[in-house]
Motif scaffolding. Structure first.
Motif, short mmCIF file in Angstrom:
data_model
loop_
_atom_site.label_atom_id
_atom_site.label_comp_id
_atom_site.label_asym_id
_atom_site.label_seq_id
_atom_site.Cartn_x
_atom_site.Cartn_y
_atom_site.Cartn_z
N UNK A 1 8.22 -25.56 26.31
CA UNK A 1 9.00 -26.12 25.21
C UNK A 1 8.30 -25.92 23.89
N UNK A 2 7.00 -26.16 23.86
CA UNK A 2 6.27 -26.07 22.59
C UNK A 2 5.98 -24.63 22.19
N UNK A 3 5.69 -23.77 23.15
CA UNK A 3 5.29 -22.40 22.82
C UNK A 3 6.45 -21.43 22.72
N UNK A 4 7.56 -21.76 23.33
CA UNK A 4 8.70 -20.82 23.35
C UNK A 4 9.92 -21.41 22.65
N UNK A 5 10.26 -22.64 23.01
CA UNK A 5 11.46 -23.24 22.42
C UNK A 5 11.26 -23.55 20.94
N UNK A 6 10.08 -24.02 20.57
CA UNK A 6 9.83 -24.35 19.16
C UNK A 6 10.02 -23.13 18.25
N UNK A 7 9.38 -21.98 18.48
CA UNK A 7 9.63 -20.83 17.61
C UNK A 7 11.06 -20.30 17.72
N UNK A 8 11.68 -20.43 18.92
CA UNK A 8 13.07 -19.98 19.06
C UNK A 8 14.00 -20.84 18.21
N UNK A 9 13.72 -22.15 18.17
CA UNK A 9 14.51 -23.05 17.33
C UNK A 9 14.34 -22.69 15.85
N UNK A 10 13.09 -22.42 15.47
CA UNK A 10 12.82 -22.08 14.08
C UNK A 10 13.56 -20.80 13.69
N UNK A 11 13.63 -19.84 14.58
CA UNK A 11 14.33 -18.59 14.29
C UNK A 11 15.84 -18.78 14.16
N UNK A 12 16.38 -19.83 14.76
CA UNK A 12 17.83 -20.05 14.73
C UNK A 12 18.28 -20.76 13.46
#
Length: 523
Positions: A194-205
């Motif tokens: 969640x922290x290493x993958x979902x966090x940057x993915x959320x930021x990119x969206x």
């Protein structure tokens, strides 16, 4: 080369260089004129920093609703997966809007609190069977966004180009729930994902979603920008832009054409141009609006061209107005020229031989015009000779007032001078008029002007603390805005006591609940 030949060659060279310099200077002057000359606006609107903040709040409410649809692609790892990742709530926190020359507006959202939910699942193959479990993940995060928008003009409509966007995630706190006791051994793996993958993915969206929302809304504003509004008496007003929006460090100013024209004759030309617009008076209110006499003069000229400044009264209407049959011999004692027509019925026409002109000064709104009263004798079908014409010059000065949302006025000056009265002594008639003007006519007109009419509001928005003032060549209105439920937004008054102002109120009241003005036959 001799001295004489040298001098001739030098003169020829200098002549060529001078011609080139003159041509270059002329070309530069043409470019300068073409880039700086333009049409003077008849209507200006300036949004101050407070007005921009009000618009920011409206825009952020819209943005907040749309960002609830933000979704993050699902992620699958070794023995686990996270899906249905979506933002469920936003609290935008502190926000800013800044403007900078020449045409840039920056919207800032600082430390917005967002709640993100998702579903997690894992699987583990153990010998002959697979262990499966699932649960939910809840993330509390703070997000900051900086989005720039460049304002411009395409033809007579504003344009908005959504520019650079940056988004950053600060605080990010994830919690897992659900699953059995065995699942707790995998929490560490899922939380790391969640922290290493979902966090940057959320930021990119975030930025693509913000850009899409603002771009779609900007396109709607540009495409639906109403450059033409219906007015009264079959006239429209063109409010298209005549210059690029002027952006400073604390305001945006729109310069609009403000040209009225008959709805059935949009190409009507006018024998006058818009005067130079004075600089808008500084204000602490949300908006300052300036209306030039040009706008008022084009409306009066359009009405005059459309024969709306003339009124014909039939013999029946005249008889009903005075309570008895009006014939030539009734008025023969006052106008001897009518005696020859005996008991023939009369008809009348009130007309403006030329369009009245408006001028605006600190003393008020002045209107100068000529009015003629023509009397016709009805001798038979199609035989109605004009028997008498009374010509007058009229000068009126009105001091406008604005109390709450009600616009009214006081006639501070009224002068009516008869210039021709069918051979009668003009001085005597003017003496009679001047006797009744201050005691009877002016108070009666001021009673009508005092009734006023309401400034219409869009459903959900209304004016607040509005003020009005006249300057040289400008009528200025300052106002704040406020949000109000549709049920509390009062429609404009349309009482018949407003006389000639009634059609104006009826036209303004044609603003629908969706905020659109609905044209139609008014008068």
């Amino acid at each position: 080369m001799g001295e004489r030949d040298y001098m001739v060659a030098l003169v020829v060279k200098l002549e060529k260089e001078m011609k080139l310099a003159i041509i270059s200077a002329a070309f530069c002057l043409i470019l300068l004129i073409s880039s700086t000359s333009g049409e003077n606006p008849g209507f200006q609107i300036r949004l101050t920093s407070r007005g921009l903040n009000f618009g920011r709040d409206v825009a952020l409410g819209f943005l907040k609703d749309r960002l609830k649809n933000l979704q993050v692609p699902e992620h699958t790892g070794d023995g686990y997966g996270i899906r249905n990742i979506r933002v469920t709530s936003w609290n935008l926190g502190s926000t800013t809007i800044t403007t900078s020359r020449p045409n840039e507006v920056t919207l800032g959202i600082n430390s917005a609190a967002a709640t993100v939910y998702g579903d997690w699942r894992y699987w583990k193959k153990l010998l002959f069977f697979t262990l499966r479990d699932s649960g939910t993940v809840r993330v509390s995060t703070s997000i900051s966004i900086q989005q720039t928008v460049r304002v411009g003009r395409s033809g007579d409509k504003p344009t908005f180009s959504v520019g650079h966007c940056t988004a950053s995630i600060g605080h990010f706190d994830a919690h897992l729930s659900g699953g059995n006791l065995v699942a707790t051994t995998f929490y560490r793996v899922i939380l790391a994902a969640v922290k290493n993958i979902i966090k940057p993915a959320l930021q990119l969206q975030i930025c693509p979603q913000v850009v899409k929302i603002l771009s779609d809304q900007s396109s709607k504003i540009t495409n639906n920008f109403p450059t033409v509004f219906p007015l009264v008496f079959g006239s429209n007003v063109n409010l298209g832009l005549v210059a690029n929006p002027a952006v400073t460090s604390d305001s945006i100013t729109l310069s609009l054409r403000g040209r009225c024209f008959p709805a059935n004759n949009p190409g009507l030309s006018f024998p006058f141009n818009a005067p130079t617009t004075p600089v808008l008076t500084p204000t602490s209110q949300m908006a300052r609006i300036s209306i030039s006499p040009y706008t008022m003069n084009t409306l009066l000229y359009s009405m005059w061209q459309s024969n709306l400044l003339r009124k014909f009264y039939s013999q029946q209407e005249l008889s009903a107005a005075i309570g008895t049959s009006l014939t030539a011999n009734v008025l023969a004692d006052v106008f001897p020229a009518l005696a020859q027509y005996g008991s023939s019925s009369l008809e009348a026409e009130v007309r403006a031989p030329e369009a009245p002109r408006v001028h605006i000064t600190p003393a008020g709104i002045g209107v100068n015009g000529r009015i003629e009263l023509a009397l016709y004798v009805v001798l038979g079908p199609g035989n109605k000779p004009q028997a008498l014409t009374i010509s007058t010059n009229v000068q009126v000065t009105v001091q406008p007032r604005l109390v709450g949302s009600v616009v009214s006025g006081t006639i501070s000056h009224l002068n009516v001078a008869v210039t021709g009265a069918g051979g009668l002594p003009v001085e005597a008639i003017n003496g009679i008029i001047n006797y009744f003007l201050p005691s009877q006519i002016l108070p009666a007109l001021n009673r009508v002007a005092a009734a006023g009419f309401d400034i219409p509001g869009y459903y959900g928005f209304s004016v607040s603390g509005a003020s009005i003032a006249t300057r040289q060549n400008a009528l200025e209105v300052g106002t704040d805005f406020r949000k109000a439920p549709p049920s509390t937004t009062q429609p404009p008054r349309t009482t018949t006591t407003l006389g000639p102002l009634g059609p104006i109120c009826r036209s303004l009241s044609r603003i629908g609940p969706d905020g659109e003005i609905r044209p139609g036959p008014l008068c």
